[in-house]
Scaffold this motif. Structure first.
Motif, PDB file in Angstrom:
ATOM      1  N   SER A 186       0.864  -1.181   0.000  1.00 40.94           N
ATOM      2  CA  SER A 186       0.000   0.000   0.000  1.00 40.94           C
ATOM      3  C   SER A 186       0.902   1.233   0.000  1.00 40.94           C
ATOM      4  CB  SER A 186      -0.939  -0.011   1.201  1.00 40.94           C
ATOM      5  OG  SER A 186      -0.225   0.156   2.391  1.00 40.94           O
ATOM      6  N   GLU A 187       0.300   2.366  -0.347  1.00 49.28           N
ATOM      7  CA  GLU A 187       1.105   3.588  -0.420  1.00 49.28           C
ATOM      8  C   GLU A 187       1.704   3.953   0.936  1.00 49.28           C
ATOM      9  OE1 GLU A 187      -1.800   6.182  -2.224  1.00 49.28           O
ATOM     10  OE2 GLU A 187      -1.953   4.735  -3.863  1.00 49.28           O
ATOM     11  N   VAL A 188       0.932   3.752   1.996  1.00 51.29           N
ATOM     12  CA  VAL A 188       1.492   4.081   3.318  1.00 51.29           C
ATOM     13  C   VAL A 188       2.637   3.154   3.701  1.00 51.29           C
ATOM     14  CG1 VAL A 188      -0.463   5.305   4.347  1.00 51.29           C
ATOM     15  CG2 VAL A 188      -0.357   2.806   4.523  1.00 51.29           C
ATOM     16  N   ASP A 189       2.613   1.929   3.164  1.00 51.03           N
ATOM     17  CA  ASP A 189       3.726   1.016   3.430  1.00 51.03           C
ATOM     18  C   ASP A 189       5.019   1.573   2.855  1.00 51.03           C
ATOM     19  OD1 ASP A 189       2.691  -1.103   4.918  1.00 51.03           O
ATOM     20  OD2 ASP A 189       1.824  -2.059   3.141  1.00 51.03           O
ATOM     21  N   ARG A 234       5.481   4.764   2.049  1.00 53.25           N
ATOM     22  CA  ARG A 234       5.745   6.075   2.659  1.00 53.25           C
ATOM     23  C   ARG A 234       6.328   5.935   4.062  1.00 53.25           C
ATOM     24  NH1 ARG A 234       1.049   8.376   0.995  1.00 53.25           N
ATOM     25  NH2 ARG A 234       1.891   8.842  -1.055  1.00 53.25           N
ATOM     26  N   GLN A 235       5.973   4.875   4.764  1.00 48.75           N
ATOM     27  CA  GLN A 235       6.519   4.740   6.121  1.00 48.75           C
ATOM     28  C   GLN A 235       8.025   4.488   6.081  1.00 48.75           C
ATOM     29  OE1 GLN A 235       5.337   1.502   8.595  1.00 48.75           O
ATOM     30  NE2 GLN A 235       5.088   0.040   6.942  1.00 48.75           N
ATOM     31  N   SER A 256       9.645   8.008   4.687  1.00 50.44           N
ATOM     32  CA  SER A 256       9.651   9.136   5.614  1.00 50.44           C
ATOM     33  C   SER A 256      10.543   8.904   6.821  1.00 50.44           C
ATOM     34  CB  SER A 256       8.217   9.432   6.075  1.00 50.44           C
ATOM     35  OG  SER A 256       7.686   8.293   6.733  1.00 50.44           O
ATOM     36  N   PHE A 257      11.060   7.697   6.936  1.00 49.49           N
ATOM     37  CA  PHE A 257      11.915   7.388   8.085  1.00 49.49           C
ATOM     38  C   PHE A 257      13.314   7.967   7.926  1.00 49.49           C
ATOM     39  CE2 PHE A 257      14.636   4.723  10.742  1.00 49.49           C
ATOM     40  CZ  PHE A 257      13.899   4.668  11.908  1.00 49.49           C
ATOM     41  N   ARG A 283      11.466   0.519   7.725  1.00 47.12           N
ATOM     42  CA  ARG A 283      11.871   1.536   8.678  1.00 47.12           C
ATOM     43  C   ARG A 283      12.934   0.937   9.585  1.00 47.12           C
ATOM     44  NH1 ARG A 283       8.087   5.485   9.753  1.00 47.12           N
ATOM     45  NH2 ARG A 283       8.581   5.573  11.970  1.00 47.12           N
ATOM     46  N   GLU A 300      13.579   0.453  12.611  1.00 48.90           N
ATOM     47  CA  GLU A 300      13.168   0.396  14.010  1.00 48.90           C
ATOM     48  C   GLU A 300      13.776  -0.833  14.671  1.00 48.90           C
ATOM     49  OE1 GLU A 300       8.916   0.455  14.201  1.00 48.90           O
ATOM     50  OE2 GLU A 300       8.777   2.488  13.403  1.00 48.90           O
TER      51      GLU A 300
END
Lengths: 597, 240
Positions: free
Chosen positions: A48-51, A53-54, A57-58, A349, A351
């Protein structure tokens, strides 16, 4: 544009594991990763796009809007500030007519800050389109901006090259090695392949035993016994991996930069030895984005070593297959934490993971993985070559061998020093020509701020452990503002935010230090800072949150008088400012605030 | 069957299966360890840290730490209670939580913990962060002011292909929760309901529905959070 994006995705095998590489290529090609590009990547990779983007953006070096044709990233770490960053900022802003964080209207130049780029011995330093510029001052900024206006390629702005491999045709960088003291381990004599040949005749278990017996402890800072890590990993089933952590992001450390430049073969050889010891076929060098200028050179060294049959198939005719690839980071301090580094290498990301499982059990793609520092691998080479007994003669009982120190700040000879563990801070300061010292920041912001009364302490894992960063702070500095506040702002930016304690307490604590610096703090604020820092240290998952209150706690313990001189002798004050709270409405009705005390 | 082990929590003898997470095993033994991010049988995030306990003297998160035979767990000590209260207070200052106007009031885990630890005034200065409300989906509101970054929605709300509806954006002080506008436009009613139900606070709300249970009769209005777990112990009379 779409064609190019699809080509980049294709080049990385349409694999979500390579998302960071894909985004890096997009950023390079288009000077940004636009929302449109994100959508294409998402749909091509089945995410997904948020996947997407996450991940994007990191990392610090991915932008949504295009950076300038010349993208200036000026280091704003404490030592850069100490060495005159304010002048450099002022000159850039004056000449470009914009502030940091902005881009010129013609899109030619963008000005941004970035955290320590590993050049603390030659600050102020900046990356411009990933080319390193060191020792900046007003005059140099004028020359650089003039060259940009003329449209010259960034590479051509570098006219004098540094020593050693900095002048290699694939590097051509102005960076200086500043090797001030070469010890017998990492910076001593070295013949490529000798230790690897020896390992292959010794057998893998004997290699691990030798490293264990040498008591080689991880050089990244945590000091975990390397041999033990290798042994744990060797016992796990699966496709094992060897990672080299070249993400030295601790402000003030730059010794891996020098090893990557001058001892690349040695580092790779150490990785191969580790690969043999644990039974791995694949190694990954995680190279911080700030060292992109070394990538072509490092790729070339790999190719040379393959040609020498020191990497690749059937190494030295002993039936051992092992090869290495380079994985670039994209600007995130926390990726120096080993499990975050693995996450990042998987395209995610950065993390830190929860433990257990540990990386030696489930690391890269859930396979058993060892992650060691550049210096650790280099040290292992010499241990195999000369034996554990030779190695253990150096250093202290608990910390054997030598340590590379990156020494910077207020001293005459900043640079890299290879010393035996056990050197006192006094001895170190004499060695680097430092006088009128107020404090030494040992092991970077996450370490300890040591006052003169403790300069007889030893640099050793059992006393003052250090990953290598040593910042000398002269008496002329404002310790709280120049050092503590800078460090807390750094942690506030670099916390991954996965533990909400680390995310929030670093924000809260940075504001408290700001309050002290601005003279708004009262006495109870000091004990509060100490207590709140302890809560963060006790409740955070990884080393970042467990140590990021150290700038405050160690200066409060060792330099409390500096704080007390700046706080008001009051037990209570309201944080609520009525005038400020009603300012907006007063402006709307065009009436001055009338506040009754 | 996995191996049975014995351990203690605040001196109380407990039993459980080796390798399972402490927070779950403790609950089965009638011991409540507070959680905000944990959800049983979902891979733990370990992000809220409210379940911090001490095992053999070391601070760890109970939701990510498997129980070991013979370990001594500290749970309800004054030190840990204060840490947990501090985390609740910290969450109240770093986000913007106005319980009286929140649809989740009474069902909110954060609010429940605020009552449990008798939070009066947070010890930390308010951050007054400006955060957005994302109302782009026809089915859900994402009220970012209330998000506590527990990652439940990030981990648990996926489409049939495994794509995420929710994900983090940014890092450190710029961290925020974000929703995928493309796929959230077509989220099913069931999934939207699930997203709201698993959210420990009022950050995810289903659109176009009222709230059936009046304030005063909601989950934590009459019994404190964690009482269900501790009552399990009482009704069993301590028997296993």
């Amino acid at each position: 544009m779409n064609e190019k994006i699809l080509g980049i995705i294709e080049a990385y095998g349409r694999s979500p594991y390579r998302l960071v590489d894909i985004l890096l290529s997009l950023q390079k090609e288009f000077r940004c990763v636009s929302d449109e590009a994100v959508n294409i990547v998402a749909s091509e990779l089945g995410l997904s796009e948020v996947d997407v983007r996450q991940t994007k953006s990191f990392y610090h070096f991915f932008t949504t809007e295009p950076v300038g044709k010349y993208a200036v990233y000026l280091n704003n770490s404490a030592v850069s500030e100490m060495m005159g960053m304010a002048d450099v900022v002022d000159e850039f802003e004056k000449l470009c007519g914009i502030s940091f964080g902005q881009k010129t209207a013609d899109g030619l130049i963008s000005l941004d800050h970035t955290a320590c780029i590993g050049m603390n011995d030659q600050e102020p330093a900046a990356l411009i389109n990933s080319v390193v510029f060191t020792g900046l001052n007003r005059q140099k900024v004028r020359e650089i901006v003039a060259a940009m206006r003329e449209g010259k390629p960034v590479e051509s702005m570098v006219t004098e090259y540094g020593d050693g491999n900095n002048a290699h045709p694939l590097v051509l960088s102005m960076v200086k090695n500043n090797i001030r003291k070469a010890g017998p381990v990492c910076l001593g004599e070295y013949e490529t392949g000798k230790a690897l040949a020896r390992s292959l005749t010794m057998g893998s278990k004997a290699v691990i035993d030798e490293v264990k017996s040498a008591n080689l402890r991880g050089r990244g800072g945590a000091g975990f016994p390397a041999g033990l890590k290798w042994q744990f990993c060797a016992h796990e089933a699966g496709d094992r991996y060897v990672f080299c952590n070249a993400d030295e992001g601790e402000p003030g450390t730059f010794k891996d930069r020098v090893l990557l430049t001058e001892r690349a073969q040695m580092m790779y050889e150490g990785m191969a030895i580790a690969g043999w010891a644990i039974g791995a076929k694949e190694g990954i060098l995680y190279l911080r984005y700030e060292y992109l200028y070394l990538k072509a050179f490092l790729e070339n060294v790999l190719e040379e070593m393959r040609n020498q049959n020191l990497l690749g198939k059937n190494i030295l005719g002993k039936g051992f297959d092992f090869d290495i690839r380079i994985q670039l980071g994209a600007g995130a301090y926390v990726c120096g934490e080993e499990s975050a580094l693995i996450e990042s290498s998987e395209g995610k990301r950065g993390e830190p993971r929860n433990r257990p499982p540990f990386p030696v059990q489930k690391g890269y793609k859930n396979n058993p993985t060892i992650v060691n520092n550049v210096e650790t691998f280099c040290s292992a080479v010499k241990i195999i070559e000369n034996g554990a007994a030779w190695y253990k003669k150096m250093g202290t009982e608990d910390s054997s061998g030598t340590k590379l120190l990156s020494i910077s700040g207020d001293c005459k000879m900043p640079g890299v020093y290879e010393v035996e563990w056990g050197m006192t801070i006094h001895e170190m300061l004499r060695m680097v020509g430092a006088e009128n010292v107020q404090a030494v920041q040992v092991s970077g912001p996450s370490g300890v701020c040591v006052p003169p009364t403790q300069f007889n302490r030893q640099i050793a894992l059992e006393d003052l452990p250090s990953g290598g960063s040593m910042i000398v702070v002269g008496k002329q500095r404002d310790l709280i503002k120049d050092i503590v506040l800078n460090f807390m702002a750094f942690f506030e930016d670099e916390s991954c935010g996965s533990c909400i304690t680390c995310r929030s307490f670093n924000m809260i604590l940075r504001r408290q230090v700001q309050k002290v610096v601005e003279g708004r703090a009262i006495k109870p604020d000091l004990d509060n800072m100490k207590d709140w820092g302890e809560i963060m240290a006790k409740t955070s998952r990884c080393g970042l949150g467990q140590t990021s209150s150290n700038p405050i706690s160690t200066t409060l313990a060792n330099f409390r008088e500096l704080y007390e001189a700046r706080v008001k002798d009051e037990d209570f004050q309201s944080d609520f400012d009525m005038e400020k709270a009603i300012a907006e409405s007063c402006e709307a009705v065009n009436r001055p605030p009338i506040v009754h005390e | 069957m996995s191996e049975k082990i014995k351990f203690t929590i605040d001196g109380k003898q407990c039993e459980g299966e080796k390798g399972r997470y402490l927070v779950d095993v403790a609950a089965e033994n009638g011991v409540y360890i507070p959680v905000l991010c944990h959800w049983k049988d979902v891979i733990p995030a370990g992000s809220c840290r409210i379940c911090t306990v001490k095992i053999n003297g070391r601070f760890v998160a109970a939701c990510t730490t498997p129980v070991e035979d013979g370990c001594n767990v500290e749970n309800n000590t004054p030190e840990l209670q204060d840490i947990r209260k501090a985390i609740v207070e910290m969450l109240f200052v770093e986000g913007n939580h106005f319980c009286p106007s929140c649809e989740k009031s009474g069902d909110c885990d954060l609010q429940g913990l605020g009552y449990l630890y008798q939070m009066m005034v947070p010890r930390f200065p308010y951050a007054f962060e400006r955060r957005e409300l994302d109302a782009s989906s026809p089915k859900i509101f994402l009220e970012k002011n209330r998000c506590i970054f527990c990652k439940r929605c990030v981990r648990m709300i996926k489409d049939e292909k495994g794509k995420s509806y929710f994900a983090f954006k940014g890092r450190g002080k710029d961290l925020e929760i974000s929703m995928d506008k493309t796929i959230a436009a077509n989220i099913s009613d069931e999934l939207a309901q699930k997203a709201m139900d698993i959210c420990p606070v009022g950050a995810i709300l289903k659109k176009e529905v009222g709230f059936a249970t009046p304030i005063g009769q909601r989950k934590y209005d009459n019994v404190p959070i964690g009482a269900d777990i501790e009552n399990l112990q009482k009704t069993n009379g301590g028997k296993k």
